[in-house]
Design an enzyme around this catalytic site. Sequence first.
Site, PDB file in Angstrom:
ATOM      1  N   CYS A   1     -11.043   1.838  10.137  1.00  0.00           N
ATOM      2  CA  CYS A   1     -12.283   2.247  10.801  1.00  0.00           C
ATOM      3  C   CYS A   1     -12.048   3.650  11.360  1.00  0.00           C
ATOM      4  O   CYS A   1     -11.189   3.847  12.231  1.00  0.00           O
ATOM      5  CB  CYS A   1     -12.575   1.261  11.930  1.00  0.00           C
TER       6      CYS A   1
ATOM      7  N   CYS B   1     -16.426   7.096   6.832  1.00  0.00           N
ATOM      8  CA  CYS B   1     -16.644   5.816   7.528  1.00  0.00           C
ATOM      9  C   CYS B   1     -16.426   4.755   6.464  1.00  0.00           C
ATOM     10  O   CYS B   1     -16.965   4.876   5.348  1.00  0.00           O
ATOM     11  CB  CYS B   1     -18.073   5.753   8.064  1.00  0.00           C
TER      12      CYS B   1
HETATM   13  N1  DGL Z   1     -16.455   1.378   9.620  1.00  0.00           N
HETATM   14  C1  DGL Z   1     -16.355   2.180  10.744  1.00  0.00           C
HETATM   15  C2  DGL Z   1     -15.853   3.577  10.479  1.00  0.00           C
HETATM   16  O1  DGL Z   1     -15.124   3.753   9.547  1.00  0.00           O
HETATM   17  C3  DGL Z   1     -17.257   2.003  11.920  1.00  0.00           C
HETATM   18  C4  DGL Z   1     -18.705   1.891  11.727  1.00  0.00           C
HETATM   19  C5  DGL Z   1     -19.423   1.519  13.011  1.00  0.00           C
HETATM   20  O2  DGL Z   1     -19.153   0.433  13.528  1.00  0.00           O
HETATM   21  O3  DGL Z   1     -20.230   2.328  13.491  1.00  0.00           O
HETATM   22  O4  DGL Z   1     -16.154   4.490  11.201  1.00  0.00           O
END
Ligand code: DGL
Length: 281
Positions: free
Chosen positions: A90, A201
């Site tokens: 993440c 993301c």
């Molecule tokens: N999947 C996450 C990232 O790579 C977070 C997305 C979120 O919860 O806003 O930033």
Amino acid sequence: MCQPGNFNFDIIKRKGSVSMESIVVFDSGLGGITALIEAIHAMPHEHFIYYGDTLHVPYGPKDPDTIKSYLDHMMEFVAPYHPKAVLLACNTATVTAADYLRHRYRLPIIGMEPAVKPAIERDGENKRILVLSTEGTSRSQRLHSLVERFDNDHLVDILPLPNLVDFAERLEFDTDDVRADLEAILSSFDLDDYGAVVLGCTHFIWYRDLFLDLLPKGVEVLDGNAATIRQLMRKLNGNICREGAGSLAIHLTGKRREDVMAFLKKTLPMDFSEIPKGHYE
Ligand code: DGL
């Protein structure tokens, strides 16, 4: 220690922990599944725990202290599974809390950064680079420092996409609504000026094919998964299971959803068990 088979949750309940070590893959929701799939392919004999904080997704608009408290909770939750490493699959959690977690916990914490450097280093004939991320990542000092370090020719633009995480959590991958949303946002850019788009993301990686379809031919779409898994393996420093059946246990903090479970069964390259809600919470 490497052992065959799945975690036995009854034993965890009785004894309070398991003897087996695990690799924890974390995301706010379903984005990190894209990294988990690569990790399983790279280390098929390993024991993985996937922790998706679906109760609190999206992290993008949340303040840093709140995100840190969620991550502390995750670290407590996974402790009985003897993590030998935690992968923050993440970008938002990484830019917000990777350093914080590294100070607090004595185990390798591997973060994920938008693939800005590979995008700049590819032979791009000075075309522009668009880094797509959550709001939190786009605001972060860490991303801006990363760009400053490598973007000598000032080619990088950063664009937060506010809706894609929610679409992914609803398992909406290629619908008219998603297309319309992306087309509207991308329409303010002259995309012919761009040579690469960075998916900063992990949720956005589910949309790779859609981006390739929407972007002019020849624009490369990059993400950080493969490099991050290589970094995870380096940090494990040889402590990788080389034989026996691997296993995967999934814990999603939000309400259990049949459609999500069916999606995961269809998408993941191995069977998994679910760590029920209420375990160690
Ligand atoms: N999947 C996450 C990232 O790579 C977070 C997305 C979120 O919860 O806003 O930033």
